[in-house]
Scaffold this motif. Sequence first.
Motif, PDB file in Angstrom:
ATOM      1  N   ALA A 225       0.828  -1.208   0.000  1.00  0.00           N
ATOM      2  CA  ALA A 225       0.000   0.000   0.000  1.00  0.00           C
ATOM      3  C   ALA A 225       0.861   1.255   0.000  1.00  0.00           C
ATOM      4  O   ALA A 225       0.590   2.211  -0.738  1.00  0.00           O
ATOM      5  N   ALA A 226       1.909   1.265   0.822  1.00  0.00           N
ATOM      6  CA  ALA A 226       2.795   2.428   0.885  1.00  0.00           C
ATOM      7  C   ALA A 226       3.523   2.647  -0.447  1.00  0.00           C
ATOM      8  O   ALA A 226       3.820   3.780  -0.816  1.00  0.00           O
ATOM      9  N   ALA A 227       3.791   1.555  -1.163  1.00  0.00           N
ATOM     10  CA  ALA A 227       4.462   1.662  -2.463  1.00  0.00           C
ATOM     11  C   ALA A 227       3.495   2.035  -3.578  1.00  0.00           C
ATOM     12  O   ALA A 227       3.920   2.394  -4.681  1.00  0.00           O
ATOM     13  N   GLY A 228       2.196   1.891  -3.294  1.00  0.00           N
ATOM     14  CA  GLY A 228       1.201   2.185  -4.318  1.00  0.00           C
ATOM     15  C   GLY A 228       1.096   1.096  -5.371  1.00  0.00           C
ATOM     16  O   GLY A 228       0.793   1.371  -6.535  1.00  0.00           O
ATOM     17  N   VAL A 229       1.377  -0.145  -4.962  1.00  0.00           N
ATOM     18  CA  VAL A 229       1.279  -1.286  -5.880  1.00  0.00           C
ATOM     19  C   VAL A 229       0.366  -2.336  -5.273  1.00  0.00           C
ATOM     20  O   VAL A 229       0.124  -2.356  -4.064  1.00  0.00           O
ATOM     21  N   ALA A 230      -0.123  -3.219  -6.095  1.00  0.00           N
ATOM     22  CA  ALA A 230      -0.940  -4.325  -5.615  1.00  0.00           C
ATOM     23  C   ALA A 230      -0.053  -5.328  -4.876  1.00  0.00           C
ATOM     24  O   ALA A 230       1.139  -5.454  -5.173  1.00  0.00           O
TER      25      ALA A 230
END
Length: 191
Positions: free
Chosen positions: A40-45
């Motif tokens: 989530a923090a990386a903005g990826v699934a």
Amino acid sequence: MTQTRAPRADAVRNRKKILAAARAQITERGPDAGMDEIAAAAGVAVGTLYRHFPTKTDLVAAVIAEFMDQVAADAEAARDRVTAGAPALDEINAFLGRVIEASATNHAVKAAAHALGADTGAGADQRRAEAALATLIHQAQADGDVHPDVTVDDIYLLFNTAPTDQPQATRTRWLTLTLPGLTTSARTTDG
């Protein structure tokens, strides 16, 4: 004959975002930082994270390996500046300060790697750093600035005893007190 394709640009970007998020999340939460939170923090699934790093141990090992690559590159850049004429003692002092500050930021990540038993595979990067440090030390010794018995192992001893879990002012003070032990002007040959 099979040719290996270069990774897609989005895969490279995702990997970088995942590593940065993992470093931040583990620094903030320690080894208990969850893979879902890191994704989530990386903005990826989450699936994207697991495609790059099947386990948390793999992810933490990659973060540490990235750090070791940066340390090696920094040591090599310092060596190159000395080769170009910069004072070796100044480069050693600055390098130590930079690595201690970076280590303080990555303190929790190293603790997580230890807790998870992560193999960082940093051997090649460590050898790069050691070779560059050896050149710096030998030049500073040739300049008469560093005591003749100082070795690369001594530099690693300093890194390992640095108060990386203390505030920045304490780390700076520690470095100020410690660095004179390397120099010829600070001690006699009796040591």
